[in-house]
Design a protein around this motif. Structure first.
Motif, short mmCIF file in Angstrom:
data_model
loop_
_atom_site.label_atom_id
_atom_site.label_comp_id
_atom_site.label_asym_id
_atom_site.label_seq_id
_atom_site.Cartn_x
_atom_site.Cartn_y
_atom_site.Cartn_z
N UNK A 1 0.70 13.45 0.59
CA UNK A 1 -0.18 12.46 1.22
C UNK A 1 0.45 11.08 1.27
N UNK A 2 1.31 10.77 0.31
CA UNK A 2 2.00 9.46 0.32
C UNK A 2 3.47 9.69 -0.01
N UNK A 3 4.33 9.15 0.83
CA UNK A 3 5.77 9.31 0.62
C UNK A 3 6.25 8.26 -0.36
N UNK A 4 7.52 8.41 -0.77
CA UNK A 4 8.12 7.45 -1.70
C UNK A 4 8.25 6.09 -1.04
N UNK A 5 8.11 5.01 -1.85
CA UNK A 5 8.24 3.66 -1.34
C UNK A 5 6.91 2.94 -1.30
N UNK A 6 6.92 1.74 -0.71
CA UNK A 6 5.71 0.93 -0.60
C UNK A 6 5.66 0.30 0.79
N UNK A 7 4.49 0.36 1.40
CA UNK A 7 4.28 -0.21 2.72
C UNK A 7 3.81 -1.66 2.59
N UNK B 1 0.86 -1.18 0.00
CA UNK B 1 0.00 0.00 0.00
C UNK B 1 0.90 1.24 0.00
N UNK B 2 0.29 2.40 -0.17
CA UNK B 2 1.05 3.63 -0.12
C UNK B 2 1.58 3.87 1.30
N UNK B 3 2.72 4.54 1.37
CA UNK B 3 3.30 4.87 2.68
C UNK B 3 2.52 6.01 3.29
N UNK B 4 1.91 5.82 4.46
CA UNK B 4 1.12 6.91 5.05
C UNK B 4 2.02 7.99 5.63
N UNK B 5 1.52 9.21 5.61
CA UNK B 5 2.25 10.35 6.16
C UNK B 5 1.30 11.11 7.07
N UNK B 6 1.79 11.56 8.19
CA UNK B 6 0.95 12.30 9.14
C UNK B 6 0.43 13.57 8.50
N UNK B 7 -0.81 13.92 8.84
CA UNK B 7 -1.46 15.07 8.22
C UNK B 7 -0.74 16.38 8.52
N UNK B 8 -0.06 16.48 9.67
CA UNK B 8 0.60 17.74 10.05
C UNK B 8 2.08 17.76 9.72
N UNK B 9 2.53 16.79 8.89
CA UNK B 9 3.96 16.71 8.59
C UNK B 9 4.39 17.69 7.52
N UNK B 10 3.43 18.20 6.74
CA UNK B 10 3.79 19.08 5.63
C UNK B 10 4.28 18.35 4.41
#
Length: 390
Positions: free
Chosen positions: A305-311, A293-302
């Motif tokens: 929505x999805x970082x590089x890579x795969x979860x 799945x897409x790598x999740x990123x915290x909403x307040x991280x700036x």
């Protein structure tokens, strides 16, 4: 005084003579005045009206040349299938009918599936959709020039929904294949056999590329708003020059609340499947045995929505990923020599690996880097394919 009058008369004669010569030059050599003024730097900047200026990217008035180049290679496919259905046979005796109702039985009947195909080389190989010819007992192909040929199934790939047929026909017309992938906004034409109407052309644009229609599949699709109807499946999606860019395979109709959403298999994918099926009769893909799945990123991280890579969301017991020590929640960043951009890119890279080969995998586990080596297995069959346009 007399001298001044003579001078004025002399000047007037030369002025009249000059005007007469200018009239003659302008009559027989139009535009010479502008050229002379331009030569001596006496021109004024003149702006043409906006309506007369050519627009960037003007398309042709007609796509008839593109259709003429591609249409002879598009064929109609008639797949005859023997279908077995359950039924109830009623007893002849009214008393037995009343007591038992009827006797369960089965019966068979013939069904014909309409579809399209594309002749892709001079040996008579035809690309079409797997769902057009699946379970067919007899396949016939109608060529553009009216010839009818019996088709033999060379092989099929359920995952990409492609099948390769072989026909014996002299000098079959071969479609030109595009050397570049289409871009969103490119004009495309869908040619096929919608609703059995034969050789129909619809026009649209490439709406998007790289569409994923199945989260577990490595294949991606071209999205287009060119009208694709029942019977278009397996037909050609061509560019404005009549070159093949995709194989039409799927439509999302009004029943789903959609308008103008169709999908085609990119010709680059179709060529790879074609080559493997001709060589071996089937398609082989690499498999690690994990879901992503897409790598999740915290909403307040700036961050996006999805970082590089795969979860990694799931690892199948006994799979190459499990044997290599890969665990759920790992973030995979690199496979072999390729960076992982997202789950789709990982699935494509994984499928391209040769079964039996070893591959290095690197990523993050609980924020710390890790490395693993996996022995690639052959991807198992997906089972029932959800893709169907007919």
């Amino acid at each position: 005084m007399k001298h001044a009058a003579g001078t004025l008369l002399f000047i007037a004669r030369f002025a009249i003579l000059g005007l007469a010569m200018a009239f003659v030059v302008g009559l027989f050599w139009p535009g010479s005045g502008e050229r002379l003024r331009a030569r001596f730097g006496l021109t004024e900047s003149v702006h043409a009206p906006a309506a007369s200026q050519p627009r960037v990217g003007n398309g042709p008035v007609s796509y008839a040349d593109a259709v003429a180049a591609a249409a002879p290679s598009v064929v109609n496919i008639y797949a005859n299938k023997i279908v077995t259905e359950q039924a109830v046979r009623m007893y002849d005796n009214p008393v037995l009918q009343q007591l038992f109702g009827g006797q369960p039985t089965t019966y068979q009947h013939r069904e014909q599936t309409l579809g399209s195909g594309v002749i892709v080389n001079a040996q008579g190989y035809v690309l079409t959709n797997n769902h057009v010819i699946a379970h067919a007992a007899d396949i016939q192909v109608l060529l553009y020039d009216g010839r009818i040929a019996q088709a033999r199934l060379v092989g099929a790939d359920e995952e990409s929904d492609l099948a390769v047929l072989k026909i014996d026909a002299s000098n079959p017309p071969v479609i030109p294949i595009a050397s570049e992938d289409p871009r969103p906004g490119d004009v495309v034409l869908a040619i096929g056999n919608p609703l059995g109407l034969n050789q129909t052309v619809t026009m649209g644009i490439v709406s998007a590329i790289g569409r994923q229609l199945n989260s577990s599949s490595a294949e991606d699709f071209i999205q287009t708003d060119a009208a694709i109807n029942l019977g278009n499946s397996g037909g050609a999606l061509v560019n404005a020059e009549g070159q093949l860019v995709g194989i039409n395979t799927l439509l999302i109709g009004k029943a789903a609340g959609a308008e103008g959403i169709g999908f085609a298999i990119p010709v680059t994918t179709a060529k790879k499947v074609l080559d493997q099926i001709i060589a071996t009769g089937h398609v082989v893909r690499g498999w690690l045995g994990a879901d992503y799945a897409f790598v999740p990123v915290a909403a307040n991280s700036g961050l996006p929505a999805a970082a590089r890579g795969a979860l990694v969301t799931n690892v199948y017991p006994g799979s190459p990923a499990a044997l290599a020590g890969i665990k759920p929640r790992d973030i995979l960043l690199r496979i072999g020599s390729e960076d992982i951009l997202d789950p789709a890119s990982l699935r494509r890279s994984e499928a391209a690996l040769k079964p039996g080969s070893k591959v290095e995998i690197s990523g993050l586990r609980n924020g710390s880097p890790f490395h693993a080596e996996a022995t690639v297995a052959q991807r198992p069959a997906m089972g029932t394919n959800a893709l169907s346009g007919d």
